[in-house]
Design a protein around this motif. Sequence first.
Motif, mmCIF file in Angstrom:
data_model
loop_
_atom_site.group_PDB
_atom_site.id
_atom_site.type_symbol
_atom_site.label_atom_id
_atom_site.label_comp_id
_atom_site.label_asym_id
_atom_site.label_seq_id
_atom_site.Cartn_x
_atom_site.Cartn_y
_atom_site.Cartn_z
ATOM 1 N N GLU A 170 0.850 -1.203 0.000
ATOM 2 C CA GLU A 170 0.000 0.000 0.000
ATOM 3 C C GLU A 170 0.879 1.244 0.000
ATOM 4 O O GLU A 170 1.265 1.772 1.050
ATOM 5 N N THR A 171 1.188 1.733 -1.185
ATOM 6 C CA THR A 171 2.123 2.849 -1.325
ATOM 7 C C THR A 171 1.503 4.204 -0.997
ATOM 8 O O THR A 171 2.217 5.200 -0.928
ATOM 9 N N SER A 172 0.180 4.267 -0.807
ATOM 10 C CA SER A 172 -0.441 5.549 -0.473
ATOM 11 C C SER A 172 -0.219 5.922 0.994
ATOM 12 O O SER A 172 -0.508 7.056 1.390
ATOM 13 N N TYR A 173 0.288 4.992 1.794
ATOM 14 C CA TYR A 173 0.558 5.262 3.199
ATOM 15 C C TYR A 173 2.013 5.688 3.366
ATOM 16 O O TYR A 173 2.900 5.127 2.711
ATOM 17 N N PRO A 174 2.289 6.644 4.248
ATOM 18 C CA PRO A 174 3.686 6.975 4.529
ATOM 19 C C PRO A 174 4.429 5.730 5.003
ATOM 20 O O PRO A 174 3.886 4.938 5.792
ATOM 21 N N PRO A 175 5.655 5.501 4.545
ATOM 22 C CA PRO A 175 6.364 4.261 4.901
ATOM 23 C C PRO A 175 6.455 4.003 6.397
ATOM 24 O O PRO A 175 6.274 2.855 6.839
ATOM 25 N N LEU A 176 6.715 5.031 7.197
ATOM 26 C CA LEU A 176 6.820 4.810 8.637
ATOM 27 C C LEU A 176 5.465 4.435 9.224
ATOM 28 O O LEU A 176 5.363 3.540 10.074
ATOM 29 N N ALA A 177 4.408 5.092 8.760
ATOM 30 C CA ALA A 177 3.064 4.734 9.228
ATOM 31 C C ALA A 177 2.745 3.296 8.849
ATOM 32 O O ALA A 177 2.157 2.545 9.644
ATOM 33 N N ARG A 178 3.120 2.900 7.648
ATOM 34 C CA ARG A 178 2.860 1.528 7.200
ATOM 35 C C ARG A 178 3.582 0.518 8.098
ATOM 36 O O ARG A 178 3.047 -0.557 8.384
ATOM 37 N N ARG A 179 4.761 0.870 8.562
ATOM 38 C CA ARG A 179 5.484 -0.026 9.468
ATOM 39 C C ARG A 179 4.708 -0.239 10.758
ATOM 40 O O ARG A 179 4.572 -1.364 11.244
ATOM 41 N N PHE A 180 4.166 0.858 11.334
ATOM 42 C CA PHE A 180 3.364 0.718 12.550
ATOM 43 C C PHE A 180 2.080 -0.069 12.278
ATOM 44 O O PHE A 180 1.633 -0.864 13.122
ATOM 45 N N LEU A 181 1.477 0.130 11.098
ATOM 46 C CA LEU A 181 0.265 -0.603 10.766
ATOM 47 C C LEU A 181 0.553 -2.090 10.578
ATOM 48 O O LEU A 181 -0.281 -2.938 10.920
ATOM 49 N N CYS A 182 1.722 -2.411 10.027
ATOM 50 C CA CYS A 182 2.117 -3.816 9.920
ATOM 51 C C CYS A 182 2.209 -4.434 11.306
ATOM 52 O O CYS A 182 1.726 -5.553 11.544
ATOM 53 N N ARG A 183 2.827 -3.701 12.220
ATOM 54 C CA ARG A 183 2.929 -4.215 13.587
ATOM 55 C C ARG A 183 1.541 -4.365 14.200
ATOM 56 O O ARG A 183 1.254 -5.359 14.883
ATOM 57 N N ALA A 184 0.667 -3.391 13.941
ATOM 58 C CA ALA A 184 -0.693 -3.450 14.472
ATOM 59 C C ALA A 184 -1.437 -4.670 13.941
ATOM 60 O O ALA A 184 -2.180 -5.335 14.688
ATOM 61 N N MET A 185 -1.265 -4.992 12.664
ATOM 62 C CA MET A 185 -1.946 -6.150 12.096
ATOM 63 C C MET A 185 -1.479 -7.440 12.758
ATOM 64 O O MET A 185 -2.291 -8.324 13.083
ATOM 65 N N ILE A 186 -0.176 -7.564 12.972
ATOM 66 C CA ILE A 186 0.344 -8.759 13.643
ATOM 67 C C ILE A 186 -0.264 -8.878 15.040
ATOM 68 O O ILE A 186 -0.717 -9.950 15.453
ATOM 69 N N LEU A 187 -0.276 -7.774 15.766
ATOM 70 C CA LEU A 187 -0.803 -7.790 17.130
ATOM 71 C C LEU A 187 -2.300 -8.095 17.153
ATOM 72 O O LEU A 187 -2.779 -8.870 17.983
ATOM 73 N N GLU A 188 -3.039 -7.486 16.233
ATOM 74 C CA GLU A 188 -4.489 -7.737 16.191
ATOM 75 C C GLU A 188 -4.775 -9.194 15.873
ATOM 76 O O GLU A 188 -5.613 -9.841 16.525
ATOM 77 N N GLU A 189 -4.091 -9.734 14.875
ATOM 78 C CA GLU A 189 -4.360 -11.104 14.454
ATOM 79 C C GLU A 189 -3.914 -12.133 15.475
ATOM 80 O O GLU A 189 -4.383 -13.271 15.459
ATOM 81 N N THR A 190 -3.002 -11.743 16.362
ATOM 82 C CA THR A 190 -2.556 -12.673 17.406
ATOM 83 C C THR A 190 -3.226 -12.381 18.745
ATOM 84 O O THR A 190 -2.815 -12.895 19.775
ATOM 85 N N GLY A 191 -4.279 -11.541 18.716
ATOM 86 C CA GLY A 191 -5.114 -11.346 19.893
ATOM 87 C C GLY A 191 -4.684 -10.270 20.855
ATOM 88 O O GLY A 191 -5.309 -10.098 21.905
ATOM 89 N N GLU A 192 -3.651 -9.500 20.534
ATOM 90 C CA GLU A 192 -3.182 -8.433 21.429
ATOM 91 C C GLU A 192 -3.812 -7.108 20.984
ATOM 92 O O GLU A 192 -3.155 -6.245 20.392
ATOM 93 N N LEU A 193 -5.101 -6.961 21.272
ATOM 94 C CA LEU A 193 -5.869 -5.867 20.686
ATOM 95 C C LEU A 193 -5.474 -4.505 21.227
ATOM 96 O O LEU A 193 -5.437 -3.517 20.480
ATOM 97 N N HIS A 194 -5.200 -4.412 22.520
ATOM 98 C CA HIS A 194 -4.805 -3.112 23.059
ATOM 99 C C HIS A 194 -3.442 -2.682 22.522
ATOM 100 O O HIS A 194 -3.227 -1.503 22.216
ATOM 101 N N ALA A 195 -2.524 -3.624 22.392
ATOM 102 C CA ALA A 195 -1.230 -3.297 21.807
ATOM 103 C C ALA A 195 -1.388 -2.910 20.336
ATOM 104 O O ALA A 195 -0.691 -2.016 19.832
ATOM 105 N N ALA A 196 -2.315 -3.567 19.632
ATOM 106 C CA ALA A 196 -2.597 -3.196 18.247
ATOM 107 C C ALA A 196 -3.153 -1.782 18.170
ATOM 108 O O ALA A 196 -2.834 -1.020 17.244
ATOM 109 N N ALA A 197 -3.985 -1.405 19.148
ATOM 110 C CA ALA A 197 -4.512 -0.041 19.192
ATOM 111 C C ALA A 197 -3.381 0.966 19.349
ATOM 112 O O ALA A 197 -3.375 2.018 18.688
ATOM 113 N N GLU A 198 -2.425 0.660 20.211
ATOM 114 C CA GLU A 198 -1.298 1.575 20.424
ATOM 115 C C GLU A 198 -0.497 1.748 19.132
ATOM 116 O O GLU A 198 -0.118 2.865 18.766
ATOM 117 N N ALA A 199 -0.223 0.651 18.426
ATOM 118 C CA ALA A 199 0.549 0.741 17.188
ATOM 119 C C ALA A 199 -0.210 1.515 16.123
ATOM 120 O O ALA A 199 0.376 2.283 15.351
#
Length: 250
Positions: free
Chosen positions: A85-114
């Motif tokens: 997804e190139t429309s997202y700033p690269p650094l923001a995309r990095r945090f969103l990648c981390r958020a997706m991993i956390l959300e999919e592995t059940g760490e929802l509050h940590a995903a919210a922070e990312a």
Amino acid sequence: MTTVGQTSVTCAVCGRESRQRAVRGGGPAGPPDLDLRPGETTRSTMAYWLQQCPTCGYAAPRLDEATPAAAAVVAGGPYRALLAETSYPPLARRFLCRAMILEETGELHAAAEATLQAAWVADDMRKPDLAREWRLTAVALFRQGPAPDLEQQVRIVDILRRAGDFGAAAAQASALERGHLPEPVDRVVAFERKLIAAGDARAYSVASALPPPAARPHASQRGPATGLPLMRPVSGGGLFAVLRRLFRRR
């Protein structure tokens, strides 16, 4: 003094080695924003909070640590699409990648922070629509996980206000006010109430909610490992700890 260095890290997902930047040291940080975005000098180190593998795209505080569940998320279609997804700033995309991993592995509050951290990047990049979208997503993740504690509920008021959802922010503040709010948390909620009534979606520091000094905007919208410890965002024990420290100075 903050210093930047590089270290070689082997990705725990794909096994490829890469050079990753990290910082150590740092000067004193000022009061965080009401959503706990840290003050300077820490806020300028966001690019170092996560490492990302240039081969498989795995994003984590340490690339050399990963669970099988995280590796499965990285290999999945939604994660691959997010990486593209190139429309997202690269650094923001990095945090969103981390958020997706956390959300999919059940760490929802940590995903919210990312996800909220991705919104901070969008602020700095002058992308208000993305910042709003990611703030609202962060609130949804906070609410989908375990019941938010009092500190998270207070932060949700600010996150909604910053997203321009003043009705939802006011409703959240009203729910808090129906309970007993300890001092000086009650001052923070009252301060948020004034900002909501004024339709003010700007960033303010925690110190602004505890006058004197008079409330002033805090410009978060301004533009811009092994071997070396990775700099982490530091909130000094969370919102309540920050409030207690500031309140004792009054």
